[in-house]
Scaffold this motif. Sequence first.
Motif, PDB file in Angstrom:
ATOM      1  N   THR A 443       0.879  -1.199   0.079  1.00 21.37           N
ATOM      2  CA  THR A 443      -0.060  -0.055   0.015  1.00 21.37           C
ATOM      3  C   THR A 443       0.834   1.165   0.026  1.00 21.37           C
ATOM      4  N   LYS A 444       2.511   0.995  -0.277  1.00 17.16           N
ATOM      5  CA  LYS A 444       2.865   2.405   0.096  1.00 17.16           C
ATOM      6  C   LYS A 444       3.009   2.985  -1.366  1.00 17.16           C
ATOM      7  N   PHE A 445       2.922   2.499  -2.554  1.00 20.01           N
ATOM      8  CA  PHE A 445       2.706   3.230  -3.772  1.00 20.01           C
ATOM      9  C   PHE A 445       1.772   2.961  -4.737  1.00 20.01           C
ATOM     10  N   THR A 446       1.535   3.928  -5.532  1.00 16.16           N
ATOM     11  CA  THR A 446       0.476   3.458  -6.615  1.00 16.16           C
ATOM     12  C   THR A 446       1.008   2.751  -7.777  1.00 16.16           C
ATOM     13  N   GLY A 447       2.204   2.879  -7.805  1.00 11.17           N
ATOM     14  CA  GLY A 447       3.092   2.441  -9.071  1.00 11.17           C
ATOM     15  C   GLY A 447       3.371   3.410 -10.355  1.00 11.17           C
ATOM     16  N   ASP A 448       2.736   4.661  -9.935  1.00 13.34           N
ATOM     17  CA  ASP A 448       3.245   5.831 -10.869  1.00 13.34           C
ATOM     18  C   ASP A 448       4.708   6.188 -10.796  1.00 13.34           C
ATOM     19  N   LEU A 449       5.139   6.283 -11.897  1.00  6.96           N
ATOM     20  CA  LEU A 449       6.691   6.627 -12.027  1.00  6.96           C
ATOM     21  C   LEU A 449       6.815   7.978 -11.561  1.00  6.96           C
ATOM     22  N   PRO A 450       8.094   8.730 -11.033  1.00  2.17           N
ATOM     23  CA  PRO A 450       8.423   9.934 -10.613  1.00  2.17           C
ATOM     24  C   PRO A 450       8.497  10.776 -11.931  1.00  2.17           C
ATOM     25  N   PRO A 451       8.294  11.916 -11.976  1.00  3.85           N
ATOM     26  CA  PRO A 451       8.663  12.752 -13.137  1.00  3.85           C
ATOM     27  C   PRO A 451      10.097  12.743 -13.706  1.00  3.85           C
ATOM     28  N   THR A 452      10.284  12.872 -14.834  1.00  2.00           N
ATOM     29  CA  THR A 452      11.750  12.751 -15.475  1.00  2.00           C
ATOM     30  C   THR A 452      12.434  14.104 -14.905  1.00  2.00           C
ATOM     31  N   PRO A 453      13.558  14.021 -14.385  1.00  2.00           N
ATOM     32  CA  PRO A 453      14.304  15.183 -14.105  1.00  2.00           C
ATOM     33  C   PRO A 453      15.291  15.836 -15.179  1.00  2.00           C
ATOM     34  N   ALA A 454      15.906  16.981 -14.924  1.00  2.00           N
ATOM     35  CA  ALA A 454      17.001  17.049 -15.989  1.00  2.00           C
ATOM     36  C   ALA A 454      17.755  16.305 -16.401  1.00  2.00           C
ATOM     37  N   ARG A 455      18.406  16.350 -17.473  1.00  2.00           N
ATOM     38  CA  ARG A 455      19.448  15.104 -18.075  1.00  2.00           C
ATOM     39  C   ARG A 455      20.470  15.110 -17.068  1.00  2.00           C
ATOM     40  N   GLU A 456      21.043  16.260 -16.613  1.00  2.00           N
ATOM     41  CA  GLU A 456      22.097  16.315 -15.586  1.00  2.00           C
ATOM     42  C   GLU A 456      21.894  15.487 -14.123  1.00  2.00           C
ATOM     43  N   GLN A 457      20.746  15.955 -13.816  1.00  2.00           N
ATOM     44  CA  GLN A 457      20.216  15.417 -12.423  1.00  2.00           C
ATOM     45  C   GLN A 457      20.057  13.740 -12.629  1.00  2.00           C
ATOM     46  N   LEU A 458      19.639  13.513 -13.846  1.00  2.00           N
ATOM     47  CA  LEU A 458      19.370  12.102 -14.027  1.00  2.00           C
ATOM     48  C   LEU A 458      20.352  11.211 -14.137  1.00  2.00           C
ATOM     49  N   LEU A 459      21.599  11.796 -14.620  1.00  2.00           N
ATOM     50  CA  LEU A 459      22.848  11.170 -14.787  1.00  2.00           C
ATOM     51  C   LEU A 459      24.025  11.479 -13.851  1.00  2.00           C
ATOM     52  N   ASP A 460      23.493  11.961 -12.513  1.00  2.00           N
ATOM     53  CA  ASP A 460      24.193  12.424 -11.623  1.00  2.00           C
ATOM     54  C   ASP A 460      24.976  11.197 -10.886  1.00  2.00           C
ATOM     55  N   ARG A 461      26.133  11.382 -10.695  1.00  2.00           N
ATOM     56  CA  ARG A 461      26.975   9.994  -9.878  1.00  2.00           C
ATOM     57  C   ARG A 461      27.200  10.521  -8.536  1.00  2.00           C
ATOM     58  N   TYR A 462      27.369  11.669  -8.356  1.00  2.00           N
ATOM     59  CA  TYR A 462      27.682  11.853  -6.949  1.00  2.00           C
ATOM     60  C   TYR A 462      26.605  11.257  -5.702  1.00  2.00           C
ATOM     61  N   TRP A 463      25.600  11.722  -6.068  1.00  2.00           N
ATOM     62  CA  TRP A 463      24.686  11.168  -4.988  1.00  2.00           C
ATOM     63  C   TRP A 463      24.087   9.763  -5.165  1.00  2.00           C
ATOM     64  N   THR A 464      24.172   9.116  -6.516  1.00  2.00           N
ATOM     65  CA  THR A 464      23.922   7.773  -6.644  1.00  2.00           C
ATOM     66  C   THR A 464      24.973   6.938  -6.445  1.00  2.00           C
ATOM     67  N   HIS A 465      26.279   7.444  -6.293  1.00  2.84           N
ATOM     68  CA  HIS A 465      27.429   6.321  -6.188  1.00  2.84           C
ATOM     69  C   HIS A 465      28.566   6.991  -5.057  1.00  2.84           C
ATOM     70  N   THR A 466      29.157   8.158  -5.545  1.00  2.00           N
ATOM     71  CA  THR A 466      30.396   8.800  -5.003  1.00  2.00           C
ATOM     72  C   THR A 466      30.287   8.850  -3.523  1.00  2.00           C
ATOM     73  N   VAL A 467      29.106   9.429  -2.950  1.00  3.41           N
ATOM     74  CA  VAL A 467      28.932   9.538  -1.521  1.00  3.41           C
ATOM     75  C   VAL A 467      29.063   8.117  -0.828  1.00  3.41           C
ATOM     76  N   GLN A 468      28.229   7.357  -1.251  1.00  3.78           N
ATOM     77  CA  GLN A 468      28.006   5.925  -0.639  1.00  3.78           C
ATOM     78  C   GLN A 468      29.350   5.027  -0.969  1.00  3.78           C
TER      79      GLN A 468
END
Length: 545
Positions: A443-468
């Motif tokens: 019951t947490k999600f309806t299944g709808d996808l989040p909106p598409t961000p800007a290309r630079e934000q979508l391909l961001d490596r810092y928060w998706t890999h570098t930090v962790q």
Amino acid sequence: MEILKISTCFPPLFHFNFNTPKFSRIILCEKKKDNFSFPQNHQQPNKSRFNNLFTTNISISTNDEQKITTKNNENQEEEKFDWYAQWYPIMLLSELNKRRPQGIKVMGIDLVVWWDRNLEEWKVMDDACPHRLAPLSQGRIDQWGRLQCVYHGWCFNGSGDCKFIPQAPRDGPPYHFLQVHTSKRACVAVYPSFVQNDILWFWPNNDPSYKDIHLSKMPPYIPLLDLNNANSSYGKTTLVREIPYGYELLIENLMDPSHVNYAHHGIMKIPPSPKRVKADREGGKPLDISVAKVDLNGFIANQGPDGEHKFIAPCVYYGPFGVGSYLDNESKEQSSSGEINKVFLVFICVPVSPGKSRLLMTSLRNFAAWEYKVFPPWKFHLDNNLIIDSDLYLLHLQEYKLKEKHPYNWQKICYVPTKADALVIGFRRWLNKYGGGQVDWATKFTGDLPPTPAREQLLDRYWTHTVQCSSCSKAYKGLNALEIILQVMSVASIGIAAAVKENVISISARFSLVFMALLSFMASRWLSKFIYKSFHFHDYDHAFI
């Protein structure tokens, strides 16, 4: 870089028990300390049983799309896959920090992972303080080894019991003080957890009846992850990356070897074969892939002489993506030990939320293994991230197109007539037949996808890999410090050359200082761009590759 084709040699050994109830969120608070504890390590299964399974003959072919696609009009009722009666990976142990709690999301559940030094175990709990629902992952581990919420100071032990409420009056009636701390409402839900293959796994059901679930059903044991320990000729490197598209697309992409020549053209160096008939620049060719019977637990596939692929539902996939897979038998290279060069990859795909997933990847190879010992992991992560980014944007958009036409109709809206898509078809068949067509988000999600961000934000490596990533974060800090040092050297050299009188230093020395300043400045600018492209954002334009 040679990556993405693995030849497996041992099938996994574990048993499934699907007679478990659906997901529930029952919080249990015990006044006494539990005697049970989840061990950090366990005894590995008897590997001799792998060999017996390995000799099984896989002969089911996918000559026709109709033979493997799902029949939606089947009259008989099929057994359904329970998404909340499975083990899910949290993180590689090498990327967990014992000094601080870490927040992570799996199957839409916000979790906090922390090291209980009193029990010497990793604990997985709800990432919400029962007081005012502040995230415990933003807290700290206090001097007594308890998890402390930094909003109001409430403290919890590894069993989820509240051990300290600073605001509770300590000079009041004793029964009132004890009642506040021992109330079930003051507890934090604790999930079963287990360490397997140096990966922390958790069971997404905090019902007390699942406390000892590892005794009846363990996380999947992956023999490949121990291959470098048993055979010193193999080297290993790992990678964790947050992916901005869903679990279904992530597994599909990793199961699709024919896209490598095109989506990763110019990045992955695929050695040409003398017998290949090239019809285009990229050198795509027919692939003979066959898939065994798809059942509730996954399937096994065969891709030519390289060996077997295995999909262990819902997260684990490993198969032949390596050096030998793109070469004819006569031209396969050999390592220094006389073995055929092999690259093994193990992909663990984690559902995070609709439109988001997480990849835990392990790469092993039996040639040039010394590189993994000499060079730091971040060097290999640069190449791995570039491969992931090169088709990330198109897969993100592809997911939206599939969502518009409904994933249940996948076999109707997608035309997959060749054997090269057999693995993808096999996964979609499993997903539609047993998994309900998509991840069950309760019951947490309806299944709808989040909106598409800007290309630079979508391909961001810092928060998706570098930090962790422990290796990349250290390299990032070190290279930024080096950039500052180069800038200081540039300014200092110019300052010295301008301030010192002519009779103090020679003209050649003065020119040397100016040259050093110019060189330091150019090096700092190059390093700045390298840091940005390696750890923040690197675009990939397929039209000009």
